[in-house]
Motif scaffolding. Structure first.
Motif, mmCIF file in Angstrom:
data_model
loop_
_atom_site.group_PDB
_atom_site.id
_atom_site.type_symbol
_atom_site.label_atom_id
_atom_site.label_comp_id
_atom_site.label_asym_id
_atom_site.label_seq_id
_atom_site.Cartn_x
_atom_site.Cartn_y
_atom_site.Cartn_z
ATOM 1 N N ALA A 1 10.259 5.783 0.611
ATOM 2 C CA ALA A 1 10.666 5.394 -0.740
ATOM 3 C C ALA A 1 11.683 4.259 -0.764
ATOM 4 O O ALA A 1 12.218 3.940 -1.827
ATOM 5 N N ARG A 2 11.940 3.612 0.367
ATOM 6 C CA ARG A 2 13.009 2.603 0.387
ATOM 7 C C ARG A 2 12.724 1.444 -0.562
ATOM 8 O O ARG A 2 13.539 1.123 -1.433
ATOM 9 N N LEU A 3 11.587 0.806 -0.406
ATOM 10 C CA LEU A 3 11.272 -0.337 -1.266
ATOM 11 C C LEU A 3 11.022 0.112 -2.700
ATOM 12 O O LEU A 3 11.459 -0.552 -3.650
ATOM 13 N N ALA A 4 10.325 1.231 -2.861
ATOM 14 C CA ALA A 4 10.078 1.745 -4.209
ATOM 15 C C ALA A 4 11.388 2.000 -4.944
ATOM 16 O O ALA A 4 11.527 1.668 -6.133
ATOM 17 N N SER A 5 12.357 2.568 -4.252
ATOM 18 C CA SER A 5 13.655 2.828 -4.884
ATOM 19 C C SER A 5 14.354 1.534 -5.253
ATOM 20 O O SER A 5 14.989 1.431 -6.312
ATOM 21 N N ASP A 6 14.240 0.518 -4.390
ATOM 22 C CA ASP A 6 14.838 -0.778 -4.705
ATOM 23 C C ASP A 6 14.198 -1.377 -5.955
ATOM 24 O O ASP A 6 14.896 -1.953 -6.803
ATOM 25 N N CYS B 1 0.809 -1.227 0.000
ATOM 26 C CA CYS B 1 0.000 0.000 0.000
ATOM 27 C C CYS B 1 0.840 1.274 0.000
ATOM 28 O O CYS B 1 0.382 2.319 -0.460
ATOM 29 N N HIS B 2 2.066 1.196 0.513
ATOM 30 C CA HIS B 2 2.846 2.423 0.655
ATOM 31 C C HIS B 2 3.616 2.796 -0.604
ATOM 32 O O HIS B 2 4.167 3.895 -0.684
ATOM 33 N N LEU B 3 3.695 1.919 -1.583
ATOM 34 C CA LEU B 3 4.535 2.180 -2.754
ATOM 35 C C LEU B 3 4.112 3.470 -3.446
ATOM 36 O O LEU B 3 2.932 3.684 -3.726
#
Length: 274
Positions: A260-265, A253-255
């Protein structure tokens, strides 16, 4: 907004109350309602075999990210009038310079394993045939799933259903055959999971694996088992993250929001492999 303390307070027991709380938590960040450039494209004959495409203005030959939603094999939608979730991943992909696609797939009671994997493969084939018309590169596709969606992506990998256009996969908090199905999973998977981490790893595709700090234990165990199978097959770990401050639902849900940590990965993974 992202509130790690509030997420931790929700615990690890999954249910509709936790999902509603997480969706409310990110509502002020997920405000984009940009419509798809292609809506309800049929990639199969069943009414659930539909997908939407989101693209930047004047996109040309951009990598494609296909999102496969979760929902415990019984629910989930690519777009909803009630909330932005799942569609938010396609919109975030487009804002990030990719072409984003978000698919529905067949659900229980109409579907049993391996129908979800077959649907993922069929959706990819539709993209290969049509996404260039909307600025996507049909030879550079990354498939991402969360929860049940990760099961379906892993199924397509294990069965060798994904075409060469798929350059990598992102698997968030899925089930890969390392633990016994729970009662709610049996109608779809059966009494014993047909999935095997070694066979999924044997597909040879680059992977980004993630689970959440506050995931139920089984999802953490499944993620580690698949990572171990990749290591056994290749001598190298896949990209792997246990995302701090998140739970099973907030992981997706946070993307596109402030954390932004996972989104950046994911974006880095797409850039490297697609």
């Amino acid at each position: 907004m992202h509130d790690p303390a509030a997420i931790a307070a929700l615990g690890t027991r999954l249910g509709p109350d936790m999902l509603a709380a997480v969706q409310a938590m990110y509502a002020d960040e997920q405000t984009d309602r940009t419509p798809p450039v292609v809506a309800d494209a049929a990639y199969g004959a069943h009414e659930r075999q539909r997908l939407d495409v989101y693209a930047p203005y004047d996109a040309q030959r951009r990598p494609v990210l296909l999102w496969v939603h979760g929902g415990g094999f019984v629910r989930g939608e690519k777009a909803s009038d009630a909330h932005p979730y799942n569609a938010h991943v396609g919109r975030w992909a487009a804002r990030s310079g990719l072409v984003g696609a978000v698919m529905n797939y067949r659900l229980l009671p109409d579907a049993r394993w391996p129908s979800g994997g077959e649907d993922v493969a069929a959706a990819v084939e539709w993209l290969v045939a049509h996404v260039a018309d909307r600025g996507g590169n049909p030879a550079r596709i990354v498939v991402a799933g969360t929860s049940a969606g990760s099961v379906h992506v892993a199924t397509a990998m294990q069965l060798g259903l994904l075409p060469p256009a798929v350059c990598g996969v992102v698997l968030l908090s899925g089930l890969y055959g390392a633990t016994a199905p729970e009662d709610r999973d049996v109608p779809y998977l059966g009494e014993a999971s047909p999935l095997q981490p070694a066979r999924i790893a044997g597909a040879g595709l680059p992977m980004l694996l993630a689970c959440a700090e506050h995931d139920p234990d089984r999802f953490q165990a499944e993620t580690l088992a698949l990572a171990d199978a990749v290591f056994a097959a290749t001598g190298r770990l896949p990209r792997l993250s246990v995302v701090a401050g998140h739970n099973h639902f907030s992981l997706a849900c946070h993307l596109g929001g402030s954390d932004a940590r996972l989104a950046s990965d994911i974006l880095d993974f797409v850039e490297r492999h697609a």
